[in-house]
Write a protein that holds these residues in place. Structure first.
Motif, PDB file in Angstrom:
ATOM      1  N   TYR A  78      37.589  -8.913 -47.751  1.00  0.00           N
ATOM      2  CA  TYR A  78      37.737  -7.861 -46.744  1.00  0.00           C
ATOM      3  C   TYR A  78      37.735  -8.453 -45.347  1.00  0.00           C
ATOM      4  CZ  TYR A  78      36.388  -5.179 -50.800  1.00  0.00           C
ATOM      5  OH  TYR A  78      36.339  -4.658 -52.066  1.00  0.00           O
ATOM      6  N   VAL A  79      38.535  -7.844 -44.461  1.00  0.00           N
ATOM      7  CA  VAL A  79      38.574  -8.248 -43.064  1.00  0.00           C
ATOM      8  C   VAL A  79      38.261  -7.004 -42.229  1.00  0.00           C
ATOM      9  CG1 VAL A  79      39.953  -9.243 -41.209  1.00  0.00           C
ATOM     10  CG2 VAL A  79      40.320  -9.994 -43.569  1.00  0.00           C
ATOM     11  N   ALA A  80      37.202  -7.081 -41.433  1.00  0.00           N
ATOM     12  CA  ALA A  80      36.774  -5.994 -40.564  1.00  0.00           C
ATOM     13  C   ALA A  80      37.298  -6.258 -39.158  1.00  0.00           C
ATOM     14  CB  ALA A  80      35.246  -5.925 -40.551  1.00  0.00           C
ATOM     15  N   LEU A  81      38.070  -5.317 -38.610  1.00  0.00           N
ATOM     16  CA  LEU A  81      38.661  -5.501 -37.286  1.00  0.00           C
ATOM     17  C   LEU A  81      38.397  -4.291 -36.400  1.00  0.00           C
ATOM     18  CD1 LEU A  81      42.182  -6.912 -38.264  1.00  0.00           C
ATOM     19  CD2 LEU A  81      40.120  -8.211 -37.660  1.00  0.00           C
ATOM     20  N   GLY A  82      38.251  -4.543 -35.123  1.00  0.00           N
ATOM     21  CA  GLY A  82      38.073  -3.483 -34.148  1.00  0.00           C
ATOM     22  C   GLY A  82      37.624  -4.081 -32.830  1.00  0.00           C
ATOM     23  N   CYS A  83      37.305  -3.211 -31.896  1.00  0.00           N
ATOM     24  CA  CYS A  83      36.892  -3.673 -30.576  1.00  0.00           C
ATOM     25  C   CYS A  83      35.944  -2.645 -29.969  1.00  0.00           C
ATOM     26  CB  CYS A  83      38.117  -3.848 -29.687  1.00  0.00           C
ATOM     27  SG  CYS A  83      37.714  -4.356 -28.005  1.00  0.00           S
ATOM     28  N   VAL A  84      34.821  -3.159 -29.462  1.00  0.00           N
ATOM     29  CA  VAL A  84      33.854  -2.320 -28.765  1.00  0.00           C
ATOM     30  C   VAL A  84      33.693  -2.905 -27.364  1.00  0.00           C
ATOM     31  CG1 VAL A  84      31.542  -1.322 -28.822  1.00  0.00           C
ATOM     32  CG2 VAL A  84      32.671  -1.949 -30.979  1.00  0.00           C
ATOM     33  N   ILE A  85      33.990  -2.079 -26.357  1.00  0.00           N
ATOM     34  CA  ILE A  85      33.882  -2.514 -24.966  1.00  0.00           C
ATOM     35  C   ILE A  85      32.718  -1.772 -24.320  1.00  0.00           C
ATOM     36  CG2 ILE A  85      35.039  -2.633 -22.721  1.00  0.00           C
ATOM     37  CD1 ILE A  85      37.728  -2.702 -24.253  1.00  0.00           C
ATOM     38  N   ARG A  86      31.867  -2.523 -23.635  1.00  0.00           N
ATOM     39  CA  ARG A  86      30.679  -1.932 -23.016  1.00  0.00           C
ATOM     40  C   ARG A  86      31.090  -0.799 -22.072  1.00  0.00           C
ATOM     41  NH1 ARG A  86      25.581  -3.416 -22.687  1.00  0.00           N
ATOM     42  NH2 ARG A  86      25.948  -5.597 -23.228  1.00  0.00           N
ATOM     43  N   GLY A  87      30.357   0.280 -22.170  1.00  0.00           N
ATOM     44  CA  GLY A  87      30.554   1.427 -21.275  1.00  0.00           C
ATOM     45  C   GLY A  87      29.319   1.642 -20.430  1.00  0.00           C
ATOM     46  N   GLU A  88      29.104   2.878 -20.037  1.00  0.00           N
ATOM     47  CA  GLU A  88      27.999   3.202 -19.135  1.00  0.00           C
ATOM     48  C   GLU A  88      26.731   3.617 -19.865  1.00  0.00           C
ATOM     49  OE1 GLU A  88      29.535   6.199 -16.550  1.00  0.00           O
ATOM     50  OE2 GLU A  88      30.995   4.857 -15.650  1.00  0.00           O
ATOM     51  N   THR A  89      26.789   3.743 -21.190  1.00  0.00           N
ATOM     52  CA  THR A  89      25.620   4.224 -21.933  1.00  0.00           C
ATOM     53  C   THR A  89      25.179   3.193 -22.967  1.00  0.00           C
ATOM     54  OG1 THR A  89      26.886   5.255 -23.723  1.00  0.00           O
ATOM     55  CG2 THR A  89      26.556   6.576 -21.722  1.00  0.00           C
ATOM     56  N   THR A  90      24.082   3.470 -23.638  1.00  0.00           N
ATOM     57  CA  THR A  90      23.566   2.574 -24.680  1.00  0.00           C
ATOM     58  C   THR A  90      24.344   2.690 -25.987  1.00  0.00           C
ATOM     59  OG1 THR A  90      21.953   4.241 -25.358  1.00  0.00           O
ATOM     60  CG2 THR A  90      21.238   2.597 -23.719  1.00  0.00           C
ATOM     61  N   VAL A 113      33.414 -10.933 -46.680  1.00  0.00           N
ATOM     62  CA  VAL A 113      33.846 -10.158 -45.518  1.00  0.00           C
ATOM     63  C   VAL A 113      33.924 -11.059 -44.299  1.00  0.00           C
ATOM     64  CG1 VAL A 113      33.379  -8.144 -44.057  1.00  0.00           C
ATOM     65  CG2 VAL A 113      32.593  -8.157 -46.440  1.00  0.00           C
ATOM     66  N   GLY A 114      35.037 -10.992 -43.593  1.00  0.00           N
ATOM     67  CA  GLY A 114      35.186 -11.644 -42.301  1.00  0.00           C
ATOM     68  C   GLY A 114      35.055 -10.602 -41.211  1.00  0.00           C
ATOM     69  N   ASN A 115      34.163 -10.830 -40.258  1.00  0.00           N
ATOM     70  CA  ASN A 115      33.907  -9.853 -39.195  1.00  0.00           C
ATOM     71  C   ASN A 115      34.738 -10.187 -37.957  1.00  0.00           C
ATOM     72  OD1 ASN A 115      32.942  -8.075 -37.301  1.00  0.00           O
ATOM     73  ND2 ASN A 115      30.794  -8.545 -37.627  1.00  0.00           N
ATOM     74  N   GLY A 116      35.733  -9.368 -37.684  1.00  0.00           N
ATOM     75  CA  GLY A 116      36.573  -9.518 -36.505  1.00  0.00           C
ATOM     76  C   GLY A 116      36.446  -8.334 -35.566  1.00  0.00           C
ATOM     77  N   ILE A 117      35.267  -7.716 -35.530  1.00  0.00           N
ATOM     78  CA  ILE A 117      35.037  -6.632 -34.577  1.00  0.00           C
ATOM     79  C   ILE A 117      34.581  -7.271 -33.276  1.00  0.00           C
ATOM     80  CG2 ILE A 117      33.717  -4.562 -34.012  1.00  0.00           C
ATOM     81  CD1 ILE A 117      33.552  -3.974 -37.005  1.00  0.00           C
ATOM     82  N   LEU A 118      35.419  -7.189 -32.272  1.00  0.00           N
ATOM     83  CA  LEU A 118      35.113  -7.775 -30.966  1.00  0.00           C
ATOM     84  C   LEU A 118      34.065  -6.932 -30.255  1.00  0.00           C
ATOM     85  CD1 LEU A 118      38.747  -8.484 -29.703  1.00  0.00           C
ATOM     86  CD2 LEU A 118      37.242  -9.992 -31.034  1.00  0.00           C
ATOM     87  N   THR A 119      33.106  -7.581 -29.624  1.00  0.00           N
ATOM     88  CA  THR A 119      32.104  -6.901 -28.804  1.00  0.00           C
ATOM     89  C   THR A 119      32.146  -7.571 -27.438  1.00  0.00           C
ATOM     90  OG1 THR A 119      30.388  -8.366 -29.668  1.00  0.00           O
ATOM     91  CG2 THR A 119      30.664  -6.260 -30.767  1.00  0.00           C
ATOM     92  N   VAL A 120      32.725  -6.876 -26.473  1.00  0.00           N
ATOM     93  CA  VAL A 120      33.022  -7.489 -25.177  1.00  0.00           C
ATOM     94  C   VAL A 120      32.595  -6.588 -24.021  1.00  0.00           C
ATOM     95  CG1 VAL A 120      34.957  -8.848 -26.103  1.00  0.00           C
ATOM     96  CG2 VAL A 120      35.375  -6.547 -25.211  1.00  0.00           C
ATOM     97  N   GLU A 121      32.589  -7.201 -22.846  1.00  0.00           N
ATOM     98  CA  GLU A 121      32.226  -6.480 -21.626  1.00  0.00           C
ATOM     99  C   GLU A 121      33.423  -5.762 -21.000  1.00  0.00           C
ATOM    100  OE1 GLU A 121      29.053  -6.319 -20.376  1.00  0.00           O
ATOM    101  OE2 GLU A 121      28.400  -7.429 -22.149  1.00  0.00           O
ATOM    102  N   THR A 122      34.624  -6.348 -21.142  1.00  0.00           N
ATOM    103  CA  THR A 122      35.808  -5.806 -20.460  1.00  0.00           C
ATOM    104  C   THR A 122      37.025  -5.824 -21.377  1.00  0.00           C
ATOM    105  OG1 THR A 122      36.573  -7.937 -19.620  1.00  0.00           O
ATOM    106  CG2 THR A 122      34.956  -6.739 -18.256  1.00  0.00           C
ATOM    107  N   LYS A 123      37.995  -5.036 -21.013  1.00  0.00           N
ATOM    108  CA  LYS A 123      39.261  -5.007 -21.751  1.00  0.00           C
ATOM    109  C   LYS A 123      39.959  -6.356 -21.651  1.00  0.00           C
ATOM    110  CE  LYS A 123      42.909  -2.800 -23.640  1.00  0.00           C
ATOM    111  NZ  LYS A 123      43.976  -3.761 -23.533  1.00  0.00           N
ATOM    112  N   ALA A 124      39.873  -7.017 -20.509  1.00  0.00           N
ATOM    113  CA  ALA A 124      40.496  -8.331 -20.339  1.00  0.00           C
ATOM    114  C   ALA A 124      39.917  -9.342 -21.332  1.00  0.00           C
ATOM    115  CB  ALA A 124      40.324  -8.825 -18.905  1.00  0.00           C
ATOM    116  N   GLN A 125      38.610  -9.304 -21.548  1.00  0.00           N
ATOM    117  CA  GLN A 125      37.985 -10.190 -22.537  1.00  0.00           C
ATOM    118  C   GLN A 125      38.512  -9.881 -23.941  1.00  0.00           C
ATOM    119  OE1 GLN A 125      33.811  -9.438 -21.971  1.00  0.00           O
ATOM    120  NE2 GLN A 125      33.607 -11.006 -20.372  1.00  0.00           N
TER     121      GLN A 125
END
Length: 183
Positions: A78-90, A113-125
């Motif tokens: 399995y390959v897990a993909l996605g992106c979480v970008i920091r917002g204003e809340t917890t 499982v390969g984890n490819g869920i990005l956890t970043v501060e900005t869209k550029a990252q």
């Protein structure tokens, strides 16, 4: 910046028998998801495996979908993909921590499982990390899943029945196919 760093990656392998990989993606940021998917698909195909793609609403649903697929289908990795970008809340911490924890627990139960869920501060990252011709985190996640599968096959361990399994009734345990027991 991360784009200037050099990292070691394991040499690409090949699968020795038919291999089916499920890519589960949360496409909240569609352009980032498309790059992650492109990288994962290319890596899976380079290994000689096949793949199927499903989409889920968000990163929190990725581990659930993988767990369901493991119980109800016949995927090898399995390959897990996605992106979480920091917002204003917890909410960012909750999504990052819980999606990662869910994926880790699946791995500890024996799933590859390969984890490819990005956890970043900005869209550029996110863009830099997702780009299939750049950091290619989607391809990296696919390679991780396939390397784990190679290890599982090397050690000969069955992935079925590892971890929590539903309780069976006595007729199933006794091997009685008609649902009755002889006295």
């Amino acid at each position: 910046m991360a784009t200037n760093e050099t990292h070691y990656t394991l040499p690409r392998g090949q699968v020795d028998k038919p291999t089916k990989v499920l890519i589960v993606v949360a496409p909240y940021y569609r352009d980032v998801a498309d790059q992650l998917i492109a990288g994962a698909r290319a890596e899976i195909e380079a290994w000689g495996a096949t793949h199927e793609l499903i989409e889920v609403p968000g990163a929190l649903e990725v581990p659930t979908a993988i767990g369901m697929a493991e119980r109800m289908s016949d995927f090898d990795a399995y390959v897990a993909l996605g992106c979480v970008i920091r917002g204003e809340t917890t909410h960012y911490e909750t999504v990052c921590n819980d999606s990662s924890r869910g994926i880790t627990l699946l791995g500890l139960q024996g799933l590859c499982v390969g984890n490819g869920i990005l956890t970043v501060e900005t869209k550029a990252q996110a863009d830099v990390r997702a780009e299939a011709e750049g950091q290619n985190k989607g391809g990296g996640a696919a390679a991780a899943a396939l390397h784990l599968l190679t290890l599982a096959r090397k050690w000969g361990a069955s992935r079925k029945g590892v971890g929590f399994v539903p309780q069976r009734d006595e007729t199933q345990l006794a091997g009685d196919t008609k649902g009755t027991r002889d006295a």
